[in-house]
Design a protein around this motif. Structure first.
Motif, PDB file in Angstrom:
ATOM      1  N   PHE A 101       0.712  -1.002  -0.098  1.00 38.32           N
ATOM      2  CA  PHE A 101      -0.063  -0.251  -0.081  1.00 38.32           C
ATOM      3  C   PHE A 101       1.101   1.385   0.562  1.00 38.32           C
ATOM      4  O   PHE A 101       1.611   1.809   0.966  1.00 38.32           O
ATOM      5  CB  PHE A 101      -0.541   0.336   1.280  1.00 38.32           C
ATOM      6  CG  PHE A 101      -1.265   1.448   0.868  1.00 38.32           C
ATOM      7  CD1 PHE A 101      -2.427   1.078   0.497  1.00 38.32           C
ATOM      8  CD2 PHE A 101      -1.839   2.319   1.987  1.00 38.32           C
ATOM      9  CE1 PHE A 101      -3.408   2.971   0.328  1.00 38.32           C
ATOM     10  CE2 PHE A 101      -2.371   3.133   2.211  1.00 38.32           C
ATOM     11  CZ  PHE A 101      -3.386   3.715   1.695  1.00 38.32           C
ATOM     12  N   ARG A 102       0.894   2.059  -0.991  1.00 40.06           N
ATOM     13  CA  ARG A 102       1.451   3.350  -1.221  1.00 40.06           C
ATOM     14  C   ARG A 102       0.962   4.414  -0.665  1.00 40.06           C
ATOM     15  O   ARG A 102       1.315   5.549  -1.001  1.00 40.06           O
ATOM     16  CB  ARG A 102       1.912   2.862  -2.875  1.00 40.06           C
ATOM     17  CG  ARG A 102       2.497   2.440  -2.887  1.00 40.06           C
ATOM     18  CD  ARG A 102       4.054   2.007  -2.041  1.00 40.06           C
ATOM     19  NE  ARG A 102       4.889   3.425  -2.570  1.00 40.06           N
ATOM     20  CZ  ARG A 102       5.185   3.558  -3.690  1.00 40.06           C
ATOM     21  NH1 ARG A 102       5.965   2.417  -4.644  1.00 40.06           N
ATOM     22  NH2 ARG A 102       6.548   4.192  -3.926  1.00 40.06           N
ATOM     23  N   GLY A 103       0.161   4.990  -0.512  1.00 39.51           N
ATOM     24  CA  GLY A 103      -0.787   6.025   0.033  1.00 39.51           C
ATOM     25  C   GLY A 103      -2.231   6.433  -0.644  1.00 39.51           C
ATOM     26  O   GLY A 103      -2.123   5.822  -2.424  1.00 39.51           O
ATOM     27  N   ALA A 104      -1.407   8.013  -0.886  1.00 41.26           N
ATOM     28  CA  ALA A 104      -2.970   8.493  -1.628  1.00 41.26           C
ATOM     29  C   ALA A 104      -1.784   8.320  -3.473  1.00 41.26           C
ATOM     30  O   ALA A 104      -0.568   8.931  -3.363  1.00 41.26           O
ATOM     31  CB  ALA A 104      -3.292   9.905  -1.400  1.00 41.26           C
ATOM     32  N   ALA A 140       7.197   7.287  -8.599  1.00 43.58           N
ATOM     33  CA  ALA A 140       7.273   5.988  -9.371  1.00 43.58           C
ATOM     34  C   ALA A 140       5.992   5.179  -8.623  1.00 43.58           C
ATOM     35  O   ALA A 140       6.919   4.336  -7.832  1.00 43.58           O
ATOM     36  CB  ALA A 140       8.518   5.284  -9.505  1.00 43.58           C
ATOM     37  N   TYR A 141       5.821   4.146  -9.485  1.00 41.49           N
ATOM     38  CA  TYR A 141       5.011   2.671  -8.641  1.00 41.49           C
ATOM     39  C   TYR A 141       5.384   1.747  -9.985  1.00 41.49           C
ATOM     40  O   TYR A 141       5.626   1.503 -10.952  1.00 41.49           O
ATOM     41  CB  TYR A 141       3.899   3.070  -9.250  1.00 41.49           C
ATOM     42  CG  TYR A 141       3.604   4.480  -8.133  1.00 41.49           C
ATOM     43  CD1 TYR A 141       3.149   3.933  -7.116  1.00 41.49           C
ATOM     44  CD2 TYR A 141       2.659   5.218  -8.684  1.00 41.49           C
ATOM     45  CE1 TYR A 141       2.431   4.996  -6.314  1.00 41.49           C
ATOM     46  CE2 TYR A 141       2.180   6.345  -7.934  1.00 41.49           C
ATOM     47  CZ  TYR A 141       2.086   6.219  -6.661  1.00 41.49           C
ATOM     48  OH  TYR A 141       1.705   7.462  -5.944  1.00 41.49           O
ATOM     49  N   VAL A 142       5.234   0.442  -9.209  1.00 39.38           N
ATOM     50  CA  VAL A 142       5.797  -1.074  -9.388  1.00 39.38           C
ATOM     51  C   VAL A 142       4.269  -1.241  -9.814  1.00 39.38           C
ATOM     52  O   VAL A 142       3.599  -1.488  -8.777  1.00 39.38           O
ATOM     53  CB  VAL A 142       6.760  -1.158  -9.549  1.00 39.38           C
ATOM     54  CG1 VAL A 142       7.784  -0.986  -9.308  1.00 39.38           C
ATOM     55  CG2 VAL A 142       6.538  -1.696  -7.944  1.00 39.38           C
ATOM     56  N   VAL A 143       4.843  -2.721 -10.386  1.00 35.42           N
ATOM     57  CA  VAL A 143       3.238  -3.971 -10.037  1.00 35.42           C
ATOM     58  C   VAL A 143       2.740  -4.192  -8.549  1.00 35.42           C
ATOM     59  O   VAL A 143       4.400  -4.245  -7.944  1.00 35.42           O
ATOM     60  CB  VAL A 143       3.406  -5.135 -11.210  1.00 35.42           C
ATOM     61  CG1 VAL A 143       2.198  -6.335 -11.145  1.00 35.42           C
ATOM     62  CG2 VAL A 143       3.826  -4.525 -12.658  1.00 35.42           C
ATOM     63  N   ASP A 144       2.037  -4.394  -8.848  1.00 35.42           N
ATOM     64  CA  ASP A 144       1.485  -4.166  -7.198  1.00 35.42           C
ATOM     65  C   ASP A 144       1.340  -3.205  -6.147  1.00 35.42           C
ATOM     66  O   ASP A 144       0.914  -3.482  -4.970  1.00 35.42           O
ATOM     67  CB  ASP A 144       2.108  -6.035  -6.364  1.00 35.42           C
ATOM     68  CG  ASP A 144       1.317  -7.219  -7.010  1.00 35.42           C
ATOM     69  OD1 ASP A 144      -0.052  -6.988  -8.165  1.00 35.42           O
ATOM     70  OD2 ASP A 144       2.341  -8.278  -6.803  1.00 35.42           O
ATOM     71  N   ASP A 145       1.797  -2.518  -6.146  1.00 29.45           N
ATOM     72  CA  ASP A 145       1.481  -1.129  -5.961  1.00 29.45           C
ATOM     73  C   ASP A 145      -0.305  -0.574  -5.210  1.00 29.45           C
ATOM     74  O   ASP A 145      -1.142  -0.894  -6.494  1.00 29.45           O
ATOM     75  CB  ASP A 145       2.208   0.350  -6.066  1.00 29.45           C
ATOM     76  CG  ASP A 145       3.698   0.380  -5.058  1.00 29.45           C
ATOM     77  OD1 ASP A 145       4.160  -0.909  -4.796  1.00 29.45           O
ATOM     78  OD2 ASP A 145       4.196   0.924  -6.165  1.00 29.45           O
ATOM     79  N   ILE A 146      -0.860  -0.231  -4.463  1.00 28.70           N
ATOM     80  CA  ILE A 146      -1.885  -0.096  -4.348  1.00 28.70           C
ATOM     81  C   ILE A 146      -1.888   1.702  -4.164  1.00 28.70           C
ATOM     82  O   ILE A 146      -0.835   1.610  -3.039  1.00 28.70           O
ATOM     83  CB  ILE A 146      -2.476  -0.701  -3.186  1.00 28.70           C
ATOM     84  CG1 ILE A 146      -2.371  -2.240  -3.605  1.00 28.70           C
ATOM     85  CG2 ILE A 146      -4.308  -0.588  -2.888  1.00 28.70           C
ATOM     86  CD1 ILE A 146      -3.088  -3.308  -2.423  1.00 28.70           C
ATOM     87  N   CYS A 167      -1.581  -1.270  -9.040  1.00 25.10           N
ATOM     88  CA  CYS A 167      -0.388  -1.285  -9.641  1.00 25.10           C
ATOM     89  C   CYS A 167      -0.695  -2.689 -11.038  1.00 25.10           C
ATOM     90  O   CYS A 167      -0.257  -3.387 -10.433  1.00 25.10           O
ATOM     91  CB  CYS A 167       0.417  -0.519  -9.764  1.00 25.10           C
ATOM     92  SG  CYS A 167       1.984  -0.131 -11.406  1.00 25.10           S
ATOM     93  N   ILE A 168      -0.508  -2.495 -12.325  1.00 19.11           N
ATOM     94  CA  ILE A 168      -0.351  -3.475 -13.128  1.00 19.11           C
ATOM     95  C   ILE A 168       1.024  -3.827 -13.953  1.00 19.11           C
ATOM     96  O   ILE A 168       1.281  -4.334 -15.101  1.00 19.11           O
ATOM     97  CB  ILE A 168      -1.453  -4.554 -14.002  1.00 19.11           C
ATOM     98  CG1 ILE A 168      -2.045  -2.980 -14.850  1.00 19.11           C
ATOM     99  CG2 ILE A 168      -3.096  -4.598 -13.424  1.00 19.11           C
ATOM    100  CD1 ILE A 168      -3.525  -3.196 -16.067  1.00 19.11           C
ATOM    101  N   GLN A 169       1.208  -2.448 -14.043  1.00 20.44           N
ATOM    102  CA  GLN A 169       2.708  -2.196 -15.028  1.00 20.44           C
ATOM    103  C   GLN A 169       3.084  -1.131 -14.429  1.00 20.44           C
ATOM    104  O   GLN A 169       2.452   0.388 -14.261  1.00 20.44           O
ATOM    105  CB  GLN A 169       2.309  -1.299 -16.888  1.00 20.44           C
ATOM    106  CG  GLN A 169       3.351  -1.665 -17.464  1.00 20.44           C
ATOM    107  CD  GLN A 169       2.876  -1.445 -19.028  1.00 20.44           C
ATOM    108  OE1 GLN A 169       1.961  -2.059 -19.483  1.00 20.44           O
ATOM    109  NE2 GLN A 169       4.305  -0.520 -19.365  1.00 20.44           N
ATOM    110  N   ALA A 170       4.403  -0.946 -14.142  1.00 21.47           N
ATOM    111  CA  ALA A 170       5.535  -0.026 -13.157  1.00 21.47           C
ATOM    112  C   ALA A 170       5.031   1.423 -14.411  1.00 21.47           C
ATOM    113  O   ALA A 170       5.996   1.126 -15.684  1.00 21.47           O
ATOM    114  CB  ALA A 170       6.626  -0.572 -13.223  1.00 21.47           C
ATOM    115  N   ALA A 201      -2.213   8.606 -14.618  1.00 19.91           N
ATOM    116  CA  ALA A 201      -3.245   8.726 -13.696  1.00 19.91           C
ATOM    117  C   ALA A 201      -3.780   7.536 -13.685  1.00 19.91           C
ATOM    118  O   ALA A 201      -4.164   7.095 -14.206  1.00 19.91           O
ATOM    119  CB  ALA A 201      -3.784  10.148 -13.621  1.00 19.91           C
ATOM    120  N   VAL A 202      -4.456   7.642 -12.276  1.00 16.19           N
ATOM    121  CA  VAL A 202      -5.275   6.253 -12.290  1.00 16.19           C
ATOM    122  C   VAL A 202      -6.167   6.260 -12.627  1.00 16.19           C
ATOM    123  O   VAL A 202      -7.334   5.353 -13.684  1.00 16.19           O
ATOM    124  CB  VAL A 202      -5.363   5.745 -10.832  1.00 16.19           C
ATOM    125  CG1 VAL A 202      -4.896   5.300 -10.288  1.00 16.19           C
ATOM    126  CG2 VAL A 202      -5.660   6.987  -9.696  1.00 16.19           C
TER     127      VAL A 202
END
Length: 251
Positions: free
Chosen positions: A13-16, A22-28, A37-40, A45-46
């Motif tokens: 879990f990465r918060g808001a 930068a986000y990687v796969v399985d970040d929430i 996240c399904i692709q780094a 934007a979500v």
């Protein structure tokens, strides 16, 4: 022994969501809804990049559409109900009132126990001639909650359609034993049709007769009265001062 890198074994879990992170796969992250996240990537934007994020759960409403009870109900005793397009508030009712269905929505109604209630008595002797149907005039009011009884003519005019419990007693005296075959009626508008009747055949002084029953009033101008017909005895029959007439609305 060689070391094997298994990578992530659980979501993180990465918060808001933040555009500069930068986000990687399985970040929430959260941004109203929750996303995984399904692709780094970075800066995608979500809300408009489904190639990078999948929605995990949708946020509930915040009360702006009228479904939040905390914002709808404001006072202890309030009731929530479905209105034309959203939840609405029915303020708590006055103590002793009851909840009823209005034309479209629930509402509070006043309990009117024994409404249109009266009791009258006969204080002055009334002479009844043989063979004549005569309205009895109970000339003194004991109770009259809605001013519906007229002691000048003995008529009970409740002024509302519905069902009414009606009753009357009659104490007869003529000073002899020959007073027999007396009919006692409850009538609406003094018509020739008796709603209820009773008879007294005994030869005795100070005879009493009683009649009662449930009467339906179908017009607000209808009235109820009590009548007597003395079918035998050539001298007048007198209504004594221990007679009573009563009525009240039951539905």
């Amino acid at each position: 022994m060689a070391t094997i890198n298994l990578g992530r074994v659980k979501p993180v879990f990465r918060g808001a969501y933040a555009g500069g992170t930068a986000y990687v796969v399985d970040d929430i992250v959260t941004s109203g809804n929750s996303y995984v996240c399904i692709q780094a990537s970075q800066g995608n934007a979500v809300g408009n990049a489904t190639a990078y994020w999948n929605i995990m759960s949708s946020a509930g409403t915040n009360g702006t559409n009228g479904t939040d009870l905390t914002s709808t109900l404001t006072t202890r005793g309030d009731i929530a109900f479905k209105g034309a397009s959203a939840l609405e508030r029915l303020p708590k009712g006055t103590a002793g009132y009851f909840l009823k269905q209005g034309a479209n929505d629930p509402e509070w109604g006043q309990v009117t126990a024994n409404s249109h209630f009266f009791i009258a008595k006969h204080d002055t002797q009334q002479s009844i001639s043989q063979g004549t149907t005569t309205e009895i005039v109970y000339d003194t009011q004991i109770v009259d909650t809605d001013n519906v009884y007229d002691p000048s003519n003995g008529r009970y005019t409740p002024g509302a359609v519905g069902y009414y419990q009606i009753g009357a007693t009659l104490r007869l005296s003529n000073g002899s034993h020959s007073d027999n075959n007396t009919e006692f009626y409850i009538r609406i508008n003094n018509s020739s049709t008796e709603i209820y009747n009773n008879y007294a055949y005994a030869n005795a002084y100070y005879r009493a007769v009683h009649v009662n029953g449930l009467v339906q009033i179908t017009n607000a101008n209808d009235y109820v009265s009590v009548c007597i017909n003395q079918r035998s005895n050539n001298v007048p029959t007198y209504v004594g001062n221990q007679s009573r007439f009563y009525g009240f609305k039951v539905g």
